[in-house]
Design a protein around this motif. Structure first.
Motif, PDB file in Angstrom:
ATOM      1  N   VAL A   5       8.413  -6.454 -16.648  1.00 26.09           N
ATOM      2  CA  VAL A   5       9.805  -6.696 -16.249  1.00 26.09           C
ATOM      3  C   VAL A   5      10.251  -8.097 -16.650  1.00 26.09           C
ATOM      4  O   VAL A   5       9.518  -9.068 -16.471  1.00 26.09           O
ATOM      5  N   ASN A   6      11.438  -8.147 -17.222  1.00 21.10           N
ATOM      6  CA  ASN A   6      12.044  -9.420 -17.590  1.00 21.10           C
ATOM      7  C   ASN A   6      12.693 -10.009 -16.339  1.00 21.10           C
ATOM      8  O   ASN A   6      13.529  -9.364 -15.712  1.00 21.10           O
ATOM      9  N   ASP A   7      12.320 -11.210 -15.979  1.00 23.58           N
ATOM     10  CA  ASP A   7      12.904 -11.873 -14.818  1.00 23.58           C
ATOM     11  C   ASP A   7      14.278 -12.412 -15.231  1.00 23.58           C
ATOM     12  O   ASP A   7      14.453 -13.595 -15.483  1.00 23.58           O
ATOM     13  N   TYR A   8      15.233 -11.496 -15.338  1.00 24.56           N
ATOM     14  CA  TYR A   8      16.537 -11.822 -15.911  1.00 24.56           C
ATOM     15  C   TYR A   8      17.583 -10.906 -15.292  1.00 24.56           C
ATOM     16  O   TYR A   8      17.431  -9.687 -15.311  1.00 24.56           O
ATOM     17  N   LYS A   9      18.628 -11.491 -14.726  1.00 24.44           N
ATOM     18  CA  LYS A   9      19.637 -10.702 -14.017  1.00 24.44           C
ATOM     19  C   LYS A   9      20.959 -10.663 -14.785  1.00 24.44           C
ATOM     20  O   LYS A   9      21.443 -11.699 -15.208  1.00 24.44           O
ATOM     21  N   ILE A  10      21.477  -9.466 -14.952  1.00 27.05           N
ATOM     22  CA  ILE A  10      22.831  -9.292 -15.498  1.00 27.05           C
ATOM     23  C   ILE A  10      23.611  -8.532 -14.436  1.00 27.05           C
ATOM     24  O   ILE A  10      23.356  -7.348 -14.207  1.00 27.05           O
ATOM     25  N   PRO A  11      24.523  -9.198 -13.748  1.00 26.90           N
ATOM     26  CA  PRO A  11      25.274  -8.513 -12.689  1.00 26.90           C
ATOM     27  C   PRO A  11      26.093  -7.351 -13.254  1.00 26.90           C
ATOM     28  O   PRO A  11      26.738  -7.485 -14.288  1.00 26.90           O
ATOM     29  N   SER A  12      26.047  -6.220 -12.568  1.00 27.00           N
ATOM     30  CA  SER A  12      26.843  -5.060 -12.992  1.00 27.00           C
ATOM     31  C   SER A  12      28.313  -5.292 -12.624  1.00 27.00           C
ATOM     32  O   SER A  12      28.637  -6.199 -11.869  1.00 27.00           O
ATOM     33  N   ALA A  13      29.185  -4.414 -13.133  1.00 27.46           N
ATOM     34  CA  ALA A  13      30.626  -4.557 -12.871  1.00 27.46           C
ATOM     35  C   ALA A  13      30.953  -4.613 -11.376  1.00 27.46           C
ATOM     36  O   ALA A  13      31.705  -5.492 -10.947  1.00 27.46           O
ATOM     37  N   PRO A  14      30.387  -3.718 -10.523  1.00 29.66           N
ATOM     38  CA  PRO A  14      30.718  -3.800  -9.089  1.00 29.66           C
ATOM     39  C   PRO A  14      30.310  -5.143  -8.466  1.00 29.66           C
ATOM     40  O   PRO A  14      31.003  -5.650  -7.576  1.00 29.66           O
ATOM     41  N   ILE A  15      29.201  -5.714  -8.931  1.00 32.76           N
ATOM     42  CA  ILE A  15      28.759  -7.012  -8.414  1.00 32.76           C
ATOM     43  C   ILE A  15      29.731  -8.101  -8.874  1.00 32.76           C
ATOM     44  O   ILE A  15      30.160  -8.944  -8.084  1.00 32.76           O
ATOM     45  N   LEU A  16      30.121  -8.065 -10.143  1.00 28.48           N
ATOM     46  CA  LEU A  16      31.072  -9.053 -10.668  1.00 28.48           C
ATOM     47  C   LEU A  16      32.422  -8.982  -9.953  1.00 28.48           C
ATOM     48  O   LEU A  16      33.090  -9.985  -9.776  1.00 28.48           O
ATOM     49  N   MET A  17      32.793  -7.773  -9.529  1.00 30.11           N
ATOM     50  CA  MET A  17      34.078  -7.612  -8.834  1.00 30.11           C
ATOM     51  C   MET A  17      33.961  -7.913  -7.342  1.00 30.11           C
ATOM     52  O   MET A  17      34.939  -7.797  -6.608  1.00 30.11           O
ATOM     53  N   GLY A  18      32.745  -8.243  -6.896  1.00 24.90           N
ATOM     54  CA  GLY A  18      32.553  -8.588  -5.488  1.00 24.90           C
ATOM     55  C   GLY A  18      32.424  -7.385  -4.562  1.00 24.90           C
ATOM     56  O   GLY A  18      32.430  -7.517  -3.346  1.00 24.90           O
ATOM     57  N   LYS A  19      32.293  -6.189  -5.132  1.00 24.60           N
ATOM     58  CA  LYS A  19      32.172  -4.981  -4.298  1.00 24.60           C
ATOM     59  C   LYS A  19      30.736  -4.765  -3.826  1.00 24.60           C
ATOM     60  O   LYS A  19      30.503  -4.048  -2.858  1.00 24.60           O
ATOM     61  N   GLU A  20      29.785  -5.319  -4.550  1.00 25.92           N
ATOM     62  CA  GLU A  20      28.367  -5.189  -4.182  1.00 25.92           C
ATOM     63  C   GLU A  20      27.694  -6.532  -4.393  1.00 25.92           C
ATOM     64  O   GLU A  20      28.191  -7.374  -5.130  1.00 25.92           O
ATOM     65  N   ASP A  21      26.538  -6.709  -3.746  1.00 25.57           N
ATOM     66  CA  ASP A  21      25.723  -7.906  -3.974  1.00 25.57           C
ATOM     67  C   ASP A  21      24.528  -7.528  -4.826  1.00 25.57           C
ATOM     68  O   ASP A  21      24.024  -6.399  -4.730  1.00 25.57           O
ATOM     69  N   TYR A  22      24.085  -8.495  -5.654  1.00 24.50           N
ATOM     70  CA  TYR A  22      22.843  -8.248  -6.406  1.00 24.50           C
ATOM     71  C   TYR A  22      21.712  -8.221  -5.379  1.00 24.50           C
ATOM     72  O   TYR A  22      21.582  -9.155  -4.580  1.00 24.50           O
TER      73      TYR A  22
END
Length: 197
Positions: A96-113
Motif C-alpha cells: 500500500v502506498n501511504d498516499y491520500k487523494i481525497p475523493s469528491a465527497p471529502i473535498l466537498m466536506g460531505k465526508e471525512d477521510y
C-alpha cells in the motif's frame, strides 16, 4: 494443478495504475506465462477509482478476480486498499502506498477521510507500506510513483528473474526510461524481504 496467480492493482484515475499493469503484463508474457488483464475505470477519468486485474500462469481462463481470490493487492492510494481488501486471499499480501487523494465527497466536506486506514489494513493482512510519493520525489519526478510501486510488487511477488529493465525500456517513452528504471529499483529496495507467493 492450478498455478494461476492473481494481482489486483487499484488506485485513482491519473495515478498510472494502468501503465504499471501494462508493464507487468508485458514482462509476464515475455517470460512465457499465459496472461489475462482487465481494466475497470471509475466514473471520472481523473479522481475516480481505477482497478486493474492481472492473472497469470500456465493457462488462464478468465481475467476476473473474485472476492477472496487475489494473491496480492497493490494500492496506489491508501483508502483504495481498504475498499478492495475483501478481494484478497486470507494469506494474501498488500502493498500500500501511504498516499491520500481525497475523493469528491471529502473535498466537498460531505465526508471525512477515515482515520487509521493503514492500521486497519495491517490488522487484516500481511502488509508492506511504501511511501512511493517520497521515493519518487527524491528521484525528481512524482509521476514515477506508479513504477516505484511496480518495483515493490515485483519484489513482493518474487518475480525478480524477469528482465524488467528491458520491459520498461520497451514500454515507456524514451525520455522517461532512465527515471523509470531508477524508480523501479527504488521500489524493489523499499521491500525488505522478497518472498514468493
Amino acid at each position: 494443478m492450478d498455478n494461476t496467480k492473481s494481482i489486483l492493482l487499484v488506485g485513482v484515475g491519473g495515478q498510472g495504475t494502468i501503465l504499471a499493469s501494462k508493464v507487468l503484463s508485458e514482462g509476464l508474457v515475455e517470460a512465457g506465462y499465459d496472461v489475462k488483464m482487465s481494466e475497470i475505470h471509475g466514473m471520472a477519468q481523473r479522481g475516480g477509482s481505477v482497478s486493474t486485474q492481472v492473472r497469470f500462469g500456465d493457462k488462464v481462463f478468465s481475467p476476473i478476480i473474485g472476492k477472496g481470490e487475489a494473491d496480492i493487492l497493490v494500492s496506489f492510494e491508501t483508502m483504495e486498499a481498504l475498499r478492495w481488501l475483501e478481494y484478497l486471499k486470507p494469506d494474501g499480501k498488500v502493498v500500500v502506498n501511504d498516499y491520500k487523494i481525497p475523493s469528491a465527497p471529502i473535498l466537498m466536506g460531505k465526508e471525512d477521510y477515515p482515520e487509521g486506514v493503514i492500521d486497519i489494513i495491517k490488522d487484516k493482512a500481511n502488509t508492506n507500506i511504501i511511501d512511493a510519493a517520497k521515493i519518487a520525489e527524491d528521484l525528481g519526478n512524482t509521476k514515477v510513483m506508479n513504477i516505484v510501486l511496480f518495483g515493490a510488487l515485483v519484489k513482493a511477488m518474487g518475480l525478480t528473474d524477469i528482465d524488467w529493465e528491458d520491459v520498461i525500456r520497451k514500454t515507456v517513452k524514451e525520455k522517461f526510461v532512465d527515471i523509470n528504471i531508477k524508480a523501479f529499483n527504488a521500489g524493489m529496495n523499499a521491500i525488505a524481504e522478497a518472498s514468493v507467493i
